[in-house]
Design an enzyme around this catalytic site. Sequence first.
Site, PDB file in Angstrom:
ATOM      1  N   TYR A  52       1.034  -0.906   0.452  1.00  6.49           N
ATOM      2  CA  TYR A  52       0.412   0.286   0.086  1.00  6.49           C
ATOM      3  C   TYR A  52       0.902   0.864   0.095  1.00  6.49           C
ATOM      4  O   TYR A  52       1.880   1.750  -0.917  1.00  6.49           O
ATOM      5  CB  TYR A  52      -0.881  -0.297   1.854  1.00  6.49           C
ATOM      6  N   LYS A 107     -20.433 -20.234 -11.431  1.00  3.50           N
ATOM      7  CA  LYS A 107     -19.453 -20.000 -12.601  1.00  3.50           C
ATOM      8  C   LYS A 107     -18.084 -19.582 -12.479  1.00  3.50           C
ATOM      9  O   LYS A 107     -17.324 -19.507 -13.488  1.00  3.50           O
ATOM     10  CB  LYS A 107     -20.251 -18.723 -12.813  1.00  3.50           C
TER      11      LYS A 107
END
Length: 403
Positions: A52, A107
């Site tokens: 970060y 999926k």
Amino acid sequence: MAAEIVNPRSDSVTTESADEPFDAAFALHRGGKMAIQATVPVRDKDDLSLAYTPGVAKVCTAIAEQPELVHDYTWKSQVVAVVTDGTAVLGLGDIGPEASLPVMEGKAILFKQFGGVDAVPIALATTDTDEIVETVVRLAPSFGGVNLEDISAPRCFEIERKLQERLDIPVFHDDQHGTAVVTLAALRNAAKLTGRGLGDLRAVISGSGAAGVAIAKFLLEAGLGDVAVTDRKGVVSRDRTDLTDVKREIAGLTNRAGLSGTLETALAGADVFIGVSGGTVPEEAVATMAPGAFVFAMANPNPEVHPDVAHKYAAVVATGRSDYPNQINNVLAFPGIFAGALQVRASRITEGMKIAAANALADVVGDDLSADYVIPSPFDERVAPAVTAAVAAAARAEGVARR
């Protein structure tokens, strides 16, 4: 006695009472089937400063200056958006976006399991064509590809077309093209087994929705001799005055034999039956098909022609079910198709890439070809690598690859 179910992603425990017996499906789905996992460690302040701030700023600045670097320094080139509005969920119909999420999660995990592709389910609270298109266009910078799922016809055709025109990443409606790819692969092998070519075959497709239309177009592109598409009113033919724009287009492309009338009439002498509509085809009609016919009855859970009936008349029988041989399952296609497209950063998925996928899938069967084995199992570990390699090579050959 009550059963305890522990959510694997939390410490919570739920109890199923005696009047609500244990259900393995609910137990498996509790808490969802997916989680986000980091690929880099954040163990101390040094890791934090790289993952970060301030380290991330260097990467952001580089991408701002050279946008193509987003593929190297983010997950973009490895992740697909699985987008639905919940209007045509397999076997369930229009159940809405929230109720469609378990299917979209499923999926996504199939993408990962079978193709190594990360996927994010996105269920949209709109059925308006233009709103769906605009929403996906605005989400697209985060993804390397878009898999449209369970969107009702005919809107699905327009949504896919508009997104393909506006985006430079692969957009693929699996209900159309995944089904078509696997069907072609099985049909190629069935024809090979019986000593025929695709050009020797006349097919009848029951169903003029997304899958039926896509299969018809794709089989003709691959060289099928002729195909007639049928809907509830019979053969989709040029002389009908009740056709939608999509059906009018398909009428102009198909039915070279000039058939009219019912599905049963069209089946007389046909070499192939492909069912993607549900309903039931009478045994008497199946009996009129040509000797050595193929019956691909893919409706779930009840095939249009029961396999026991089909085997009386057909040389090759396929279904959409996993408990019979020759399952026409889209999971054989879409993970490898997207993996190949993402691998070469393809701008779109072409007809050539889909045909390459079908050919690769058919070739996996190899010398083991038999009436009960014209299409490989979804769990055959050779499938995804073969389809991935074929799609990547086709993308390069057709000039849509960018690496």
